[in-house]
Design a protein around this motif. Sequence first.
Motif, short mmCIF file in Angstrom:
data_model
loop_
_atom_site.label_atom_id
_atom_site.label_comp_id
_atom_site.label_asym_id
_atom_site.label_seq_id
_atom_site.Cartn_x
_atom_site.Cartn_y
_atom_site.Cartn_z
N ASP A 34 7.00 77.82 -70.91
CA ASP A 34 6.18 77.56 -69.72
C ASP A 34 7.05 77.75 -68.47
N GLU A 35 6.98 78.94 -67.91
CA GLU A 35 7.86 79.30 -66.80
C GLU A 35 7.60 78.45 -65.55
N THR A 36 8.66 78.25 -64.78
CA THR A 36 8.53 77.59 -63.49
C THR A 36 8.07 78.61 -62.44
N VAL A 37 7.15 78.20 -61.61
CA VAL A 37 6.70 79.03 -60.49
C VAL A 37 7.50 78.60 -59.27
N GLU A 38 8.08 79.57 -58.58
CA GLU A 38 8.95 79.26 -57.45
C GLU A 38 8.51 79.96 -56.18
N LEU A 39 8.66 79.26 -55.08
CA LEU A 39 8.42 79.83 -53.76
C LEU A 39 9.78 80.08 -53.13
N ALA A 40 10.02 81.30 -52.67
CA ALA A 40 11.28 81.64 -52.01
C ALA A 40 10.99 81.94 -50.54
N VAL A 41 11.65 81.19 -49.66
CA VAL A 41 11.42 81.32 -48.22
C VAL A 41 12.72 81.74 -47.55
N ARG A 42 12.66 82.83 -46.80
CA ARG A 42 13.83 83.27 -46.02
C ARG A 42 13.62 82.88 -44.57
N LEU A 43 14.61 82.18 -44.01
CA LEU A 43 14.50 81.67 -42.65
C LEU A 43 15.33 82.49 -41.67
N GLY A 44 14.92 82.44 -40.40
CA GLY A 44 15.63 83.18 -39.37
C GLY A 44 16.68 82.37 -38.66
N VAL A 45 16.90 81.13 -39.10
CA VAL A 45 17.90 80.27 -38.44
C VAL A 45 19.32 80.71 -38.78
N ASP A 46 20.27 80.17 -38.05
CA ASP A 46 21.68 80.45 -38.29
C ASP A 46 22.21 79.45 -39.32
N PRO A 47 22.46 79.89 -40.56
CA PRO A 47 22.88 78.95 -41.60
C PRO A 47 24.27 78.36 -41.38
N THR A 48 25.02 78.92 -40.43
CA THR A 48 26.36 78.39 -40.16
C THR A 48 26.33 77.29 -39.09
N SER A 49 25.15 77.09 -38.49
CA SER A 49 25.02 76.08 -37.43
C SER A 49 24.50 74.77 -38.00
N GLY A 50 25.27 73.71 -37.80
CA GLY A 50 24.85 72.40 -38.30
C GLY A 50 23.55 71.93 -37.67
N GLU A 51 23.30 72.35 -36.42
CA GLU A 51 22.07 71.96 -35.73
C GLU A 51 20.83 72.65 -36.30
N GLN A 52 21.05 73.72 -37.04
CA GLN A 52 19.92 74.48 -37.56
C GLN A 52 19.77 74.34 -39.08
N MET A 53 20.39 73.31 -39.64
CA MET A 53 20.22 73.05 -41.07
C MET A 53 18.76 72.64 -41.34
N VAL A 54 18.17 73.22 -42.34
CA VAL A 54 16.79 72.90 -42.70
C VAL A 54 16.77 72.25 -44.07
N ARG A 55 16.25 71.04 -44.12
CA ARG A 55 16.11 70.34 -45.39
C ARG A 55 15.00 69.31 -45.26
N GLY A 56 14.48 68.89 -46.38
CA GLY A 56 13.43 67.87 -46.35
C GLY A 56 12.86 67.65 -47.72
#
Length: 230
Positions: free
Chosen positions: A39-61
């Motif tokens: 029973d395979e897992t279904v995954e959503l992959a989202v690519r963001l336009g933020v700067d991943p090296t910037s601590g202020e632009q970290m996205v999590r939740g």
Amino acid sequence: MEKHSKRYRSALQAADLSKDYSLKDAVDVLAKFPKAKFDETVELAVRLGVDPTSGEQMVRGTTPLPNGSGKKVRVLVFTDNPAAALAAGADHAGLQDVMAKINEGWLDFDVAIATTEAMKIVRTIARVLGPKGLMPNPKSGTVTDDIAAGIKAVKAGRVEFKMDKTGNIGVGIGKRSFTAAQILENALVVIDAVGKAKPASFKGHYIKTVFISSSMSPAVRVATTEYSQY
């Protein structure tokens, strides 16, 4: 490899992967792909336009999935009252004894929850839990004094999302055994949660691309009109 190639070729015959699909149509396309023996897992992959090296632009939740994730979640609770945690549904519970096992290499759990008091000690093994994505965190609801509610939320299908170093987020949103309606509903909730997690300081094109796939399938690209409001 041959079996995978055959499955992939069959998937290509089921859909035009060069196209963009509405989310509903993308879920329907996924349902037409050949299934694996598990029973395979279904995954959503989202690519963001933020700067991943910037601590202020970290996205999590975190977000609850209305239909659950379909995954059995093994929960460890760091607490000085393990009996109460186990009674509330934890798979493992304890403090110093559990930390000693973890330092010896034991990681037989999927999510760790800690009480506020226990967290003072748990921080000492952050170097072990952090790289594995298992460190309790207040932002993800895994540092709480309402242990029963925390366990219930995780077991019911609350998922955590966190951007990686390349600006991508991958979230399991269900199983191939789910109905198309269940996967669609879960996907909409996750896209909305990622959209609302947009850093206040970010200006520009936030969600760049969204793909949906299963463990053994090619990815189906979702049309930008499905998330342009973010």
